[in-house]
Write a protein that holds these residues in place. Structure first.
Motif, mmCIF file in Angstrom:
data_model
loop_
_atom_site.group_PDB
_atom_site.id
_atom_site.type_symbol
_atom_site.label_atom_id
_atom_site.label_comp_id
_atom_site.label_asym_id
_atom_site.label_seq_id
_atom_site.Cartn_x
_atom_site.Cartn_y
_atom_site.Cartn_z
ATOM 1 N N LEU A 1 0.865 -1.073 -0.033
ATOM 2 C CA LEU A 1 0.107 0.102 0.013
ATOM 3 C C LEU A 1 0.883 1.203 0.023
ATOM 4 O O LEU A 1 0.583 2.120 -0.558
ATOM 5 N N GLY A 2 2.266 1.193 0.733
ATOM 6 C CA GLY A 2 2.925 2.301 0.694
ATOM 7 C C GLY A 2 3.625 2.497 -0.594
ATOM 8 O O GLY A 2 3.884 3.688 -1.114
ATOM 9 N N PHE A 3 3.750 1.386 -1.525
ATOM 10 C CA PHE A 3 4.310 1.731 -2.877
ATOM 11 C C PHE A 3 3.313 2.315 -3.684
ATOM 12 O O PHE A 3 3.565 3.334 -4.297
ATOM 13 N N THR A 4 2.052 2.015 -3.564
ATOM 14 C CA THR A 4 0.719 2.603 -4.341
ATOM 15 C C THR A 4 0.663 4.404 -4.050
ATOM 16 O O THR A 4 0.515 5.201 -4.849
ATOM 17 N N LYS A 5 0.868 4.397 -2.820
ATOM 18 C CA LYS A 5 0.737 5.783 -2.165
ATOM 19 C C LYS A 5 1.902 6.596 -2.641
ATOM 20 O O LYS A 5 1.616 7.875 -3.077
ATOM 21 N N TRP A 6 3.205 6.177 -2.493
ATOM 22 C CA TRP A 6 4.229 6.886 -2.884
ATOM 23 C C TRP A 6 4.215 7.322 -4.719
ATOM 24 O O TRP A 6 4.455 8.181 -4.899
ATOM 25 N N LEU B 1 2.946 4.612 6.201
ATOM 26 C CA LEU B 1 3.034 3.036 6.185
ATOM 27 C C LEU B 1 4.181 2.308 6.245
ATOM 28 O O LEU B 1 4.261 0.981 6.779
ATOM 29 N N PHE B 2 5.281 2.577 5.450
ATOM 30 C CA PHE B 2 6.539 2.327 5.741
ATOM 31 C C PHE B 2 7.373 2.173 7.247
ATOM 32 O O PHE B 2 7.656 1.083 7.346
ATOM 33 N N LEU B 3 6.868 3.232 7.819
ATOM 34 C CA LEU B 3 7.260 3.343 9.177
ATOM 35 C C LEU B 3 6.656 2.271 9.911
ATOM 36 O O LEU B 3 7.363 1.579 10.994
ATOM 37 N N LEU B 4 5.398 2.280 9.682
ATOM 38 C CA LEU B 4 4.504 1.294 10.520
ATOM 39 C C LEU B 4 4.918 -0.133 10.059
ATOM 40 O O LEU B 4 4.900 -1.111 10.895
ATOM 41 N N ALA B 5 5.067 -0.489 8.777
ATOM 42 C CA ALA B 5 5.677 -1.665 8.363
ATOM 43 C C ALA B 5 6.878 -2.126 9.150
ATOM 44 O O ALA B 5 7.151 -3.273 9.687
ATOM 45 N N ILE B 6 7.740 -1.192 9.108
ATOM 46 C CA ILE B 6 9.197 -1.341 9.919
ATOM 47 C C ILE B 6 9.020 -1.733 11.369
ATOM 48 O O ILE B 6 9.619 -2.733 12.172
ATOM 49 N N ALA B 7 7.750 -1.226 11.890
ATOM 50 C CA ALA B 7 7.593 -1.471 13.581
ATOM 51 C C ALA B 7 7.108 -2.620 13.732
ATOM 52 O O ALA B 7 7.156 -3.200 14.574
ATOM 53 N N PHE B 8 6.653 -3.377 12.677
ATOM 54 C CA PHE B 8 6.047 -4.827 12.786
ATOM 55 C C PHE B 8 7.120 -5.909 12.149
ATOM 56 O O PHE B 8 7.223 -6.964 12.521
ATOM 57 N N HIS B 9 7.996 -5.348 11.269
ATOM 58 C CA HIS B 9 9.076 -6.289 10.647
ATOM 59 C C HIS B 9 10.120 -5.555 10.028
ATOM 60 O O HIS B 9 10.104 -5.000 9.166
ATOM 61 N N ARG B 10 11.249 -5.493 10.915
ATOM 62 C CA ARG B 10 12.346 -4.567 10.591
ATOM 63 C C ARG B 10 13.009 -4.567 9.364
ATOM 64 O O ARG B 10 13.249 -3.566 8.705
ATOM 65 N N ALA B 11 12.905 -5.693 8.809
ATOM 66 C CA ALA B 11 13.490 -5.891 7.193
ATOM 67 C C ALA B 11 12.785 -5.367 6.232
ATOM 68 O O ALA B 11 13.438 -4.975 5.105
ATOM 69 N N SER B 12 11.519 -4.833 6.475
ATOM 70 C CA SER B 12 10.882 -3.904 5.535
ATOM 71 C C SER B 12 11.472 -2.613 5.217
ATOM 72 O O SER B 12 11.129 -1.957 4.346
ATOM 73 N N VAL B 13 12.532 -2.220 5.997
ATOM 74 C CA VAL B 13 13.223 -1.017 5.711
ATOM 75 C C VAL B 13 13.848 -1.100 4.321
ATOM 76 O O VAL B 13 13.869 0.072 3.792
ATOM 77 N N ILE B 14 13.971 -2.267 3.909
ATOM 78 C CA ILE B 14 14.344 -2.211 2.545
ATOM 79 C C ILE B 14 13.690 -1.624 1.400
ATOM 80 O O ILE B 14 13.928 -1.335 0.368
ATOM 81 N N CYS B 15 12.295 -1.711 1.682
ATOM 82 C CA CYS B 15 11.286 -1.143 0.919
ATOM 83 C C CYS B 15 11.421 0.582 0.662
ATOM 84 O O CYS B 15 10.705 0.983 -0.283
ATOM 85 N N LEU B 16 12.203 1.078 1.605
ATOM 86 C CA LEU B 16 12.441 2.530 1.216
ATOM 87 C C LEU B 16 13.160 2.846 0.031
ATOM 88 O O LEU B 16 13.310 3.904 -0.373
ATOM 89 N N ILE B 17 13.850 1.924 -0.700
ATOM 90 C CA ILE B 17 14.190 1.803 -1.968
ATOM 91 C C ILE B 17 13.349 2.691 -2.928
ATOM 92 O O ILE B 17 13.748 2.905 -4.024
ATOM 93 N N VAL B 18 12.303 2.194 -2.670
ATOM 94 C CA VAL B 18 10.938 2.884 -3.715
ATOM 95 C C VAL B 18 11.190 4.456 -3.925
ATOM 96 O O VAL B 18 10.865 4.919 -4.854
ATOM 97 N N ILE B 19 11.585 4.990 -2.740
ATOM 98 C CA ILE B 19 11.892 6.479 -2.844
ATOM 99 C C ILE B 19 12.672 6.854 -3.960
ATOM 100 O O ILE B 19 12.419 8.182 -4.658
#
Length: 361
Positions: free
Chosen positions: A151-156, A167-185
């Motif tokens: 959902l963060g991808f579509t919003k960005w 949404l990305f920060l919330l994802a990281i709060a539940f599974h820290r490896a999701s920080v990799i998704c910040l690459i979409v920036i």
């Protein structure tokens, strides 16, 4: 097994049928209520699964030991807080399971809704059900995190940056490896480039180089996971190849080919270029899991589940490969059959996620 197949497939058909009508036809004031009700159904089904799913027993054990919530180093703060709130309200573990799957489902459905104008919504929903929803019974925290990232991808990519960051920060709060998704920036460079195919090829070569060079991969994963041994051990040089590399490639090749054949239509749907690139990156990371017989592939899930978007996009118009062309209706049937085969193979033949039988409780 037959009972579970009928139950899972029936739920999938109902979700796709209702979800397609809601997303494609309903107006906004009715859509929200109906999406919520559909996700309540999916959440209840997940809540009543008992011990179905590899990790369900351990998640229940963690929840039923509240004294250890904030002592555990292997559980992220967002999940700890959610467990604490549920426990304080007197919920059983079923209440926790319900909330986790409800939010997982609603994020995925709204992600599909955000891109609905470019998607065959029915196929996107089939991918969600057959290839994501049931496996969320297993990797529960990561599934929620993946859905938040989708959902963060579509919003960005649709210029709703504040919601995306949240949404990305919330994802990281539940599974820290999701920080990799910040690459979409940084994806704006690719999406607007006339040379996106060349850039994608370079990125793919770079990613494959990282897979081959274990030291580079270790450095990157150490950065993304803050040195978490839970992920670092998956890249240990002592791990042997699984021998399933070619089987993995054969399994994903049909969908990759179909999605590649749709790229000529991305001139007016540039977000799909990013989803395709992310999907490729996810598969490359997951391929690392096949090289090492490990679970490092789970890091790749954050990107490879963009296949929800890409399968929907590919079947929303005609496809071309050189001089060959294929009609939308033909490819929709082909992709649906492919999804059904992979679903049956993964869950009923390979026993993926220990999802059979469904143990109502």
């Amino acid at each position: 097994m037959v009972y579970t197949f009928i139950l899972y497939t029936g739920l999938s058909w109902l979700t796709v049928s209702l979800g397609n009508k809601i997303i494609k036809r309903e107006k906004n004031r009715y859509k929200t209520i109906k999406v919520i009700l559909l996700c309540v159904l999916l959440g209840v089904f997940a809540a009543l699964r008992g011990e179905t799913g590899t990790d369900s027993v351990s998640y229940r054990a963690i929840y039923e030991n509240p004294a250890m919530y904030f002592e555990r180093y292997d559980v992220e703060i967002g999940y700890k807080i959610l467990m604490y709130i549920c426990n304080s309200l007197g919920f059983t573990y079923k209440g926790l399971f319900f909330l986790m799957n409800f939010f997982t489902s609603i994020c995925c459905l709204y992600a599909i809704n955000d891109e609905r104008d470019f998607l065959n919504v029915k196929i996107a929903l089939w991918v969600f059900m057959f290839d994501f929803y049931f496996f969320s019974f297993n990797i529960m925290r990561q599934s929620l995190s993946i859905s938040l990232c989708l959902l963060g991808f579509t919003k960005w990519l649709n210029n709703d940056k504040k919601k995306a960051i949240f949404l990305f920060l919330l994802a990281i709060a539940f599974h820290r490896a999701s920080v990799i998704c910040l690459i979409v920036i940084f994806s704006k460079v690719l999406i607007d480039s006339k040379k996106y195919k060349e850039l994608l090829a370079v990125a793919t070569i770079f990613a494959l180089s990282i897979v081959i060079n274990r030291e580079w991969m270790l450095k990157l994963v150490e950065i993304f996971t803050n040195g978490n041994n839970h992920y670092m051990v998956f890249l240990s040089a002592k791990l042997a190849t699984s021998g399933d590399i070619f089987g993995y490639i054969i399994k994903i090749a049909p969908l990759l080919l179909v999605c590649f054949m749709s790229l000529y239509r991305t001139e007016n749907a540039k977000n799909m270029r990013i989803y395709f690139a992310l999907m490729i990156a996810g598969y490359v990371l997951s391929l690392m899991g096949e090289f090492t017989a490990s679970e490092v592939e789970r890091i790749g899930f954050y990107f490879s589940y963009c296949r929800i978007f890409m399968a929907g996009f590919a079947t929303n118009g005609d496809l071309k490969l050189g001089l060959w062309s294929f009609k939308k209706t033909q490819m929709e049937l082909v992709v649906w059959i492919y999804l059904l085969i992979v679903y049956i193979y993964n869950i009923y033949f390979m026993g993926g996620g220990e999802l059979v039988p469904y143990l109502y409780s």
